[in-house]
Design a protein around this motif. Sequence first.
Motif, PDB file in Angstrom:
ATOM      1  N   LEU A  78       0.833  -1.212   0.000  1.00 58.74           N
ATOM      2  CA  LEU A  78       0.000   0.000   0.000  1.00 58.74           C
ATOM      3  C   LEU A  78       0.866   1.260   0.000  1.00 58.74           C
ATOM      4  O   LEU A  78       0.543   2.250  -0.678  1.00 58.74           O
ATOM      5  CB  LEU A  78      -0.923   0.016   1.221  1.00 58.74           C
ATOM      6  CG  LEU A  78      -2.147  -0.895   1.201  1.00 58.74           C
ATOM      7  CD1 LEU A  78      -2.958  -0.717   2.484  1.00 58.74           C
ATOM      8  CD2 LEU A  78      -3.031  -0.609  -0.006  1.00 58.74           C
ATOM      9  N   LEU A  79       1.958   1.231   0.761  1.00 58.45           N
ATOM     10  CA  LEU A  79       2.850   2.410   0.775  1.00 58.45           C
ATOM     11  C   LEU A  79       3.484   2.632  -0.594  1.00 58.45           C
ATOM     12  O   LEU A  79       3.549   3.762  -1.084  1.00 58.45           O
ATOM     13  CB  LEU A  79       3.932   2.241   1.838  1.00 58.45           C
ATOM     14  CG  LEU A  79       3.454   2.361   3.293  1.00 58.45           C
ATOM     15  CD1 LEU A  79       4.615   2.138   4.253  1.00 58.45           C
ATOM     16  CD2 LEU A  79       2.820   3.736   3.543  1.00 58.45           C
ATOM     17  N   PHE A 107       2.225   1.743  -3.352  1.00 58.66           N
ATOM     18  CA  PHE A 107       1.116   2.186  -4.212  1.00 58.66           C
ATOM     19  C   PHE A 107       0.926   3.698  -4.093  1.00 58.66           C
ATOM     20  O   PHE A 107       0.895   4.420  -5.096  1.00 58.66           O
ATOM     21  CB  PHE A 107      -0.140   1.428  -3.786  1.00 58.66           C
ATOM     22  CG  PHE A 107      -1.349   1.664  -4.636  1.00 58.66           C
ATOM     23  CD1 PHE A 107      -1.259   1.851  -6.007  1.00 58.66           C
ATOM     24  CD2 PHE A 107      -2.616   1.658  -4.060  1.00 58.66           C
ATOM     25  CE1 PHE A 107      -2.391   2.048  -6.780  1.00 58.66           C
ATOM     26  CE2 PHE A 107      -3.755   1.849  -4.828  1.00 58.66           C
ATOM     27  CZ  PHE A 107      -3.641   2.049  -6.181  1.00 58.66           C
ATOM     28  N   GLY A 108       0.800   4.164  -2.850  1.00 59.22           N
ATOM     29  CA  GLY A 108       0.590   5.594  -2.635  1.00 59.22           C
ATOM     30  C   GLY A 108       1.737   6.429  -3.167  1.00 59.22           C
ATOM     31  O   GLY A 108       1.532   7.452  -3.845  1.00 59.22           O
ATOM     32  N   LEU A 109       2.962   5.978  -2.908  1.00 58.10           N
ATOM     33  CA  LEU A 109       4.126   6.756  -3.363  1.00 58.10           C
ATOM     34  C   LEU A 109       4.264   6.693  -4.885  1.00 58.10           C
ATOM     35  O   LEU A 109       4.582   7.709  -5.537  1.00 58.10           O
ATOM     36  CB  LEU A 109       5.400   6.234  -2.693  1.00 58.10           C
ATOM     37  CG  LEU A 109       5.462   6.465  -1.178  1.00 58.10           C
ATOM     38  CD1 LEU A 109       6.664   5.749  -0.567  1.00 58.10           C
ATOM     39  CD2 LEU A 109       5.534   7.965  -0.863  1.00 58.10           C
ATOM     40  N   VAL A 142       1.899   6.237  -7.125  1.00 58.23           N
ATOM     41  CA  VAL A 142       0.866   7.063  -7.754  1.00 58.23           C
ATOM     42  C   VAL A 142       1.169   8.546  -7.538  1.00 58.23           C
ATOM     43  O   VAL A 142       0.902   9.374  -8.417  1.00 58.23           O
ATOM     44  CB  VAL A 142      -0.535   6.673  -7.225  1.00 58.23           C
ATOM     45  CG1 VAL A 142      -1.580   7.698  -7.606  1.00 58.23           C
ATOM     46  CG2 VAL A 142      -0.924   5.304  -7.762  1.00 58.23           C
ATOM     47  N   ALA A 170       1.246  11.152 -10.425  1.00 53.39           N
ATOM     48  CA  ALA A 170       0.412  12.362 -10.424  1.00 53.39           C
ATOM     49  C   ALA A 170       1.265  13.601 -10.696  1.00 53.39           C
ATOM     50  O   ALA A 170       0.844  14.510 -11.421  1.00 53.39           O
ATOM     51  CB  ALA A 170      -0.308  12.485  -9.077  1.00 53.39           C
ATOM     52  N   LEU A 196       1.913  13.620 -14.403  1.00 54.65           N
ATOM     53  CA  LEU A 196       0.718  13.975 -15.185  1.00 54.65           C
ATOM     54  C   LEU A 196       0.428  15.473 -15.068  1.00 54.65           C
ATOM     55  O   LEU A 196       0.097  16.135 -16.061  1.00 54.65           O
ATOM     56  CB  LEU A 196      -0.482  13.149 -14.693  1.00 54.65           C
ATOM     57  CG  LEU A 196      -1.768  13.251 -15.515  1.00 54.65           C
ATOM     58  CD1 LEU A 196      -1.530  12.833 -16.963  1.00 54.65           C
ATOM     59  CD2 LEU A 196      -2.874  12.406 -14.901  1.00 54.65           C
ATOM     60  N   TRP A 197       0.568  15.995 -13.864  1.00 54.30           N
ATOM     61  CA  TRP A 197       0.411  17.450 -13.656  1.00 54.30           C
ATOM     62  C   TRP A 197       1.403  18.189 -14.541  1.00 54.30           C
ATOM     63  O   TRP A 197       1.047  19.145 -15.256  1.00 54.30           O
ATOM     64  CB  TRP A 197       0.655  17.758 -12.176  1.00 54.30           C
ATOM     65  CG  TRP A 197       0.534  19.200 -11.780  1.00 54.30           C
ATOM     66  CD1 TRP A 197       1.044  20.287 -12.446  1.00 54.30           C
ATOM     67  CD2 TRP A 197      -0.131  19.723 -10.629  1.00 54.30           C
ATOM     68  NE1 TRP A 197       0.750  21.448 -11.767  1.00 54.30           N
ATOM     69  CE2 TRP A 197       0.022  21.129 -10.650  1.00 54.30           C
ATOM     70  CE3 TRP A 197      -0.826  19.143  -9.562  1.00 54.30           C
ATOM     71  CZ2 TRP A 197      -0.497  21.951  -9.658  1.00 54.30           C
ATOM     72  CZ3 TRP A 197      -1.333  19.964  -8.570  1.00 54.30           C
ATOM     73  CH2 TRP A 197      -1.182  21.350  -8.628  1.00 54.30           C
ATOM     74  N   LYS A 230       2.744  17.232 -17.222  1.00 48.56           N
ATOM     75  CA  LYS A 230       2.408  17.104 -18.644  1.00 48.56           C
ATOM     76  C   LYS A 230       1.346  18.139 -19.038  1.00 48.56           C
ATOM     77  O   LYS A 230       1.378  18.682 -20.135  1.00 48.56           O
ATOM     78  CB  LYS A 230       1.877  15.695 -18.923  1.00 48.56           C
ATOM     79  CG  LYS A 230       1.659  15.379 -20.382  1.00 48.56           C
ATOM     80  CD  LYS A 230       1.341  13.909 -20.580  1.00 48.56           C
ATOM     81  CE  LYS A 230       1.295  13.558 -22.058  1.00 48.56           C
ATOM     82  NZ  LYS A 230       1.076  12.127 -22.271  1.00 48.56           N
ATOM     83  N   GLY A 231       0.416  18.402 -18.116  1.00 46.06           N
ATOM     84  CA  GLY A 231      -0.648  19.359 -18.412  1.00 46.06           C
ATOM     85  C   GLY A 231      -0.221  20.790 -18.186  1.00 46.06           C
ATOM     86  O   GLY A 231      -0.457  21.666 -19.027  1.00 46.06           O
ATOM     87  N   VAL A 232       0.390  21.024 -17.036  1.00 43.94           N
ATOM     88  CA  VAL A 232       0.860  22.369 -16.669  1.00 43.94           C
ATOM     89  C   VAL A 232       2.314  22.209 -16.210  1.00 43.94           C
ATOM     90  O   VAL A 232       2.566  21.773 -15.088  1.00 43.94           O
ATOM     91  CB  VAL A 232       0.000  22.957 -15.530  1.00 43.94           C
ATOM     92  CG1 VAL A 232       0.525  24.323 -15.118  1.00 43.94           C
ATOM     93  CG2 VAL A 232      -1.458  23.050 -15.954  1.00 43.94           C
ATOM     94  N   HIS A 239       8.031   5.544 -10.778  1.00 43.58           N
ATOM     95  CA  HIS A 239       6.581   5.312 -10.865  1.00 43.58           C
ATOM     96  C   HIS A 239       6.294   3.863 -11.284  1.00 43.58           C
ATOM     97  O   HIS A 239       5.544   3.145 -10.604  1.00 43.58           O
ATOM     98  CB  HIS A 239       6.042   6.314 -11.898  1.00 43.58           C
ATOM     99  CG  HIS A 239       4.626   6.127 -12.317  1.00 43.58           C
ATOM    100  ND1 HIS A 239       3.565   6.238 -11.448  1.00 43.58           N
ATOM    101  CD2 HIS A 239       4.082   5.854 -13.543  1.00 43.58           C
ATOM    102  CE1 HIS A 239       2.430   6.045 -12.119  1.00 43.58           C
ATOM    103  NE2 HIS A 239       2.712   5.804 -13.384  1.00 43.58           N
ATOM    104  N   LEU A 243       4.511  -1.579 -10.327  1.00 41.11           N
ATOM    105  CA  LEU A 243       4.490  -2.954 -10.836  1.00 41.11           C
ATOM    106  C   LEU A 243       5.082  -3.944  -9.842  1.00 41.11           C
ATOM    107  O   LEU A 243       4.546  -5.034  -9.637  1.00 41.11           O
ATOM    108  CB  LEU A 243       5.223  -3.047 -12.175  1.00 41.11           C
ATOM    109  CG  LEU A 243       4.530  -2.393 -13.374  1.00 41.11           C
ATOM    110  CD1 LEU A 243       5.287  -2.685 -14.662  1.00 41.11           C
ATOM    111  CD2 LEU A 243       3.091  -2.873 -13.513  1.00 41.11           C
ATOM    112  N   TRP A 293       3.985  -2.521  -5.591  1.00 38.14           N
ATOM    113  CA  TRP A 293       2.540  -2.628  -5.317  1.00 38.14           C
ATOM    114  C   TRP A 293       1.985  -3.953  -5.813  1.00 38.14           C
ATOM    115  O   TRP A 293       1.648  -4.820  -5.020  1.00 38.14           O
ATOM    116  CB  TRP A 293       1.813  -1.425  -5.923  1.00 38.14           C
ATOM    117  CG  TRP A 293       0.344  -1.532  -6.217  1.00 38.14           C
ATOM    118  CD1 TRP A 293      -0.239  -1.345  -7.438  1.00 38.14           C
ATOM    119  CD2 TRP A 293      -0.743  -1.813  -5.314  1.00 38.14           C
ATOM    120  NE1 TRP A 293      -1.612  -1.503  -7.326  1.00 38.14           N
ATOM    121  CE2 TRP A 293      -1.943  -1.786  -6.051  1.00 38.14           C
ATOM    122  CE3 TRP A 293      -0.804  -2.107  -3.952  1.00 38.14           C
ATOM    123  CZ2 TRP A 293      -3.187  -2.025  -5.486  1.00 38.14           C
ATOM    124  CZ3 TRP A 293      -2.056  -2.352  -3.371  1.00 38.14           C
ATOM    125  CH2 TRP A 293      -3.222  -2.306  -4.137  1.00 38.14           C
TER     126      TRP A 293
END
Lengths: 133, 139
Positions: free
Chosen positions: A13-14, A16-18, A20, A24, A27-28, A30-32, A45, A50, A53
């Motif tokens: 889970l840790l 997974f959170g890290l 993602v 994120a 992805l941010w 990539k947009g801004v 990532h 893979l 997680w």
Amino acid sequence: MPRLSVWMLRAALLHFGLGVSAGALMLWNKGVPLDARLWLLLNTHVEMLLVGWMLQFALGTAFWILPRLGERRYGDVRLGWAACLLLNTGVLLVALSAPLNLTGFLLPGRLMQILAVALMARLLWPRVKAFAT
Amino acid sequence: MPLLSRYYIKAGMLYLLLALLANVLLASSSTLGLPPAINTLRPVYFHLLMVGWVTELIFGVAYWMFPKFTRELPRGNPLAGWATFGLLNIGLIVRVVAEPLVTIKPEWNLGWLLVVSALCQLAAVWLFVVNTWPRIKER
């Protein structure tokens, strides 16, 4: 749920959170656009999601849920603890190697992961069986 | 099986179909003479598969099968469970729509949608982590 599964699933889970969180940020970006160096997190990532997680989640769940060898018998659990330690250390080494440019971490990290999987396979192998045999 | 798990698993199957459809388009792009912009579907395909299918399937089964939190709240905070589902799906759908457009139509200035998508998915995943953590316990 056995203690080893608790540790592996919570570690998963840790990761997974890290993992993602790293995704994120990219992805941010990539947009801004924030900072081009954020793309260095791509391997982190992928590795954390893979291996840290999904693979660890599957192994931790398998250790919990596969048929036991007898009443509350899970086999030589020391192998599982060694695998847990090796897998998580391996993921961290590989995940840190790209963003920190620590290329020397990559091979030891991968070797730890393969050893971890071999140990878990050895531990789980006799538990892949029909019930009540 | 709880209602939320059914939603997760059925949504996951729909995303799997969409992912495979995107992959068919990617695989046939040169044969069918599709425009190069079709390659913007590559990250979309991958995230439909890994977030839409694999993650939603895991979330649904974990929500259903993991040890109970308490007798009163067997699956943790139900509101957090539904919020996770909503945020994850909004984040993924926004990404699927916006990510190709950001590349194909940069003049539309839709980059902020990727920020929205990132924040929705991030919130969903940490909500899942926080809500699932206490259910992972020794008997």
